[in-house]
Structure formats: C-alpha cells, structure tokens
Motif scaffolding. Structure first.
Motif, PDB file in Angstrom:
ATOM      1  N   LEU A 190      81.591  -1.382   8.089  1.00 35.78           N
ATOM      2  CA  LEU A 190      82.748  -1.289   8.971  1.00 35.78           C
ATOM      3  C   LEU A 190      82.404  -1.694  10.402  1.00 35.78           C
ATOM      4  O   LEU A 190      81.392  -1.253  10.952  1.00 35.78           O
ATOM      5  N   PHE A 191      83.250  -2.537  10.980  1.00 37.18           N
ATOM      6  CA  PHE A 191      83.084  -3.071  12.332  1.00 37.18           C
ATOM      7  C   PHE A 191      81.807  -3.915  12.462  1.00 37.18           C
ATOM      8  O   PHE A 191      81.285  -4.101  13.554  1.00 37.18           O
TER       9      PHE A 191
ATOM     10  N   ARG B  71      88.515  -7.157   5.059  1.00 41.08           N
ATOM     11  CA  ARG B  71      88.266  -6.498   6.350  1.00 41.08           C
ATOM     12  C   ARG B  71      89.574  -6.335   7.126  1.00 41.08           C
ATOM     13  O   ARG B  71      89.870  -5.274   7.671  1.00 41.08           O
TER      14      ARG B  71
ATOM     15  N   TYR C   5      91.291  -2.807   8.383  1.00 41.49           N
ATOM     16  CA  TYR C   5      91.628  -2.524   9.780  1.00 41.49           C
ATOM     17  C   TYR C   5      93.120  -2.213   9.914  1.00 41.49           C
ATOM     18  O   TYR C   5      93.513  -1.359  10.719  1.00 41.49           O
TER      19      TYR C   5
ATOM     20  N   LEU D  85      93.547   1.412   8.911  1.00 50.40           N
ATOM     21  CA  LEU D  85      93.087   2.325   9.953  1.00 50.40           C
ATOM     22  C   LEU D  85      94.104   2.435  11.089  1.00 50.40           C
ATOM     23  O   LEU D  85      94.170   3.474  11.761  1.00 50.40           O
TER      24      LEU D  85
ATOM     25  N   ARG E 116      91.175   3.433  16.886  1.00 51.01           N
ATOM     26  CA  ARG E 116      92.312   2.544  17.082  1.00 51.01           C
ATOM     27  C   ARG E 116      91.915   1.312  17.898  1.00 51.01           C
ATOM     28  O   ARG E 116      92.224   0.176  17.512  1.00 51.01           O
TER      29      ARG E 116
ATOM     30  N   ARG F 252      88.963  -0.050  18.454  1.00 50.71           N
ATOM     31  CA  ARG F 252      88.030  -0.941  17.750  1.00 50.71           C
ATOM     32  C   ARG F 252      88.730  -1.672  16.614  1.00 50.71           C
ATOM     33  O   ARG F 252      88.448  -2.845  16.341  1.00 50.71           O
ATOM     34  N   SER F 253      89.665  -0.995  15.959  1.00 53.03           N
ATOM     35  CA  SER F 253      90.376  -1.623  14.841  1.00 53.03           C
ATOM     36  C   SER F 253      91.271  -2.751  15.330  1.00 53.03           C
ATOM     37  O   SER F 253      91.358  -3.808  14.684  1.00 53.03           O
TER      38      SER F 253
ATOM     39  N   SER G 101      88.904  -5.636  16.270  1.00 51.07           N
ATOM     40  CA  SER G 101      88.265  -6.217  15.088  1.00 51.07           C
ATOM     41  C   SER G 101      89.278  -6.962  14.226  1.00 51.07           C
ATOM     42  O   SER G 101      88.972  -8.037  13.675  1.00 51.07           O
ATOM     43  N   LEU G 102      90.482  -6.424  14.095  1.00 47.36           N
ATOM     44  CA  LEU G 102      91.520  -7.112  13.325  1.00 47.36           C
ATOM     45  C   LEU G 102      91.862  -8.448  13.979  1.00 47.36           C
ATOM     46  O   LEU G 102      91.992  -9.472  13.295  1.00 47.36           O
TER      47      LEU G 102
END
Length: 331
Positions: free
Chosen positions: A249-250, A283, A287, A290, A308, A310-311, A314-315
């Motif tokens: 993750l991430f 992925r 995201y 999340l 939130r 980071r998601s 990352s998204l």
C-alpha cells in the motif's frame, strides 16, 4: 479505529447471542478495536472456550454497494482457504439474519498469537516470504463467477466484473460525497480505457484484498511463523495479481520483494508490462475504497486525515500512470 458501522451490544446481549450460537454463556468480554468496519469481541465462555465474535453493522445502516453481506463472503472464504492449506482460525458458527439482533455474525476460534502490526520481528523478510506462499495457496481456490456474488456485483468475464465493481464504488459517491483527484466520470473513463488488459484473466480466483500487517497473526512461541490470516470480508473472485496491492500500500511491488519470491515458490507469476497495468488498476480501486468508505463509516478526523490525503495523492498518481500506459503500446 472507531466507526459508525460498529454495533454496540450489552453484556446481556452478548451472553444471549453466545448461548444461541454455541450453547454457552459469556464469562468475560473484551471488544477488539483494531478493525475498521465490523464490531469484534473476544469472549471467554463459561465452558472455558475462547472465541471471537464478528458482528455485521446495523441492518438499517446503508453501506457501500460492495459491502452488502460481507460476512457471508468471509464465511465462505474460511472453509475454502482452510482446505487449500492456508492457516486460519476455525469458523465455529455463522449466523445470517439473526432473528433477535438482526444482521449477520460469525463465531470463530480465538487465536493465541499476536498481530504482526503490533510487533516487528527481526526476520520480517522470512515471514514476508512465508506470507507469499500462503497467498498463492489462497489464490489457488477457483470459483464460478467473477466479482462479489453476495453483493450482486458480478460479471461473466473479469473485465466486465471489475468495471462493475468500479462503477458501483463511484456510484456510491452520489450518496457519500467524496474528495477525489478527478470527477467520477473521468475516473471511470480511465478504468475503461485501460480495461483490455483484464482480458488476460480467464479464471475467477479467490482474492483476499486486505492482507496488511493487522490481518496477519504470528506465533512467536519459537521461530516466528504465521499463525493465521484473518478478516476475509473484502474478498472477491478475480485476478490474484490484485493480492499484492494491500501488502504494498502506497508503494510498489518490486522484483526483490520476499512476498513475491514466496508466491513464486508455489506458482509462477511474471510481472509483464500488462501485468503492471493490471496492478495499477487494482491500486486505483483500493485507493477509491479508502476514500469512499469514510462516507458510511465516518472515521474520526484525527485518525483518518492522513489516510485520506495519501489516498487522494496516490490515486491521482496512479490514474496519471494509467493514462500514460493507454497512450503507449505495451511491450
């Protein structure tokens, strides 16, 4: 983490449920708060047994589309994965649409190990390699349909099912306004443009899709080893490559990851350019989960803000990468 989806039961209600399910009352009860969705208690029964109770959210609480009947998928996964040689707790009783409390519940044997999230063994690489072998066995279980059968989100092909899964999640943003790096229609268009790579997947396989350290229990009584993989409620039937998303993750899945080495000890897996695109699709899907799941769960802001932020970032990065992958030929 505290969540609006977690039900609260009194001591008397816990005792009554245990008597209906297992024929013994509750001598002591401790709520386990590490999870994010279902309420969980560790119970010591008056006949000496130690068990774990998982209780679905209140039946009148609206959830995400894919979350319908989550515990029913988990109940299926316990039996199937255990037969495949994956270390598991024992499912003692599954109750669906309980007439007294409403909703579903699972009664499981209690584990005496510790969550990997709570300890940092020196030989983490060895354990990660062992985890890879277990995940390969989990993914070896085959099904008859792609997607989430218990939620009614399925497809005759993996491409059809996965796009339905994404569409359902983006549809949930109409009920639960969600901060996203792009409008939902644009996000769906990115998934659809990259979807041809999903046609490489032709057999529905059991995918846990939530294997993080908190869902892996370790036995530290001797040489550290994995005692059990828990919490199969997010499982679906699809592409086993999706299994590598949560454990990285991430981040990214690297060729020298012991998780990948252990997986390859059980079954071949090649990270081709098209496989990398599939990984990015999964992925992006995680995201999205999340981000959107905070709608019904309403996590405490102090605990959720970092996830939130980071998601979202990352998204956005993964969507940009998918756009670039579609624009160039895969070689």
């Amino acid at each position: 983490m505290d969540s609006r989806t977690k039900r609260r039961l009194s001591d008397a209600e816990l005792d009554a449920l245990a008597r209906r399910a297992l024929g013994a009352g509750v001598a002591a009860a401790t709520e386990l708060t590490d999870g994010f969705a279902n309420a969980v208690w560790r119970l010591r029964l008056d006949d000496g047994r130690e068990v774990v109770l998982k209780l679905s959210p209140p039946p009148d609480l609206e959830q995400l589309s894919y979350e319908r009947n989550l515990l029913r998928m988990e109940a299926d996964a316990y039996g199937l994965a255990l037969e495949a040689g994956v270390p598991m707790a024992t499912l003692l009783r599954a109750g669906f649409d309980d007439p007294v409390l409403g909703g579903d519940y699972l009664m499981l044997s209690a584990l005496d190990g510790v969550s990997w999230n709570d300890v940092k063994p020196d030989d983490g690489g060895v354990l990660r390699r062992e985890l890879g072998r277990h995940l390969a066995r989990f993914n070896a279980v085959t099904g008859e349909v792609f997607g989430y059968p218990h939620a009614g989100i399925v497809g005759g092909t993996w491409r059809e099912a996965f796009l339905a899964m994404v569409a359902a999640l983006l549809g949930d943003t109409e009920r639960y306004p969600t901060p996203l790096p792009r409008p939902p229609a644009q996000i769906m268009a990115v998934f659809e443009a990259a979807a041809p790579v999903l046609e490489e997947v032709t057999t529905p396989r059991l995918v846990h899709f939530d294997v993080w350290a908190g869902n892996v229990f370790l036995d530290l009584s001797g040489t550290p080893r994995i005692q059990a993989i828990i919490d199969h409620e997010r499982a679906f039937w699809g592409d086993p490559l999706a299994e590598f998303v949560t454990p990285t993750l991430f981040g990214e899945l690297e060729e020298d990851d012991p998780l990948l080495a252990g997986y390859r000890e059980v079954t071949p897996l090649e990270l081709t350019p098209s496989a990398r695109v599939r990984l990015d699709l999964y992925r992006a899907y995680l995201y999205l989960i999340l981000l959107v799941e905070n709608g019904p769960r309403q996590y405490p802001e102090s605990e959720y803000a970092r996830v939130r932020d980071r998601s979202i970032a990352s998204l956005g990065d993964v969507l940009d990468r998918l756009v670039g992958a579609v624009a160039r030929p895969l070689g």
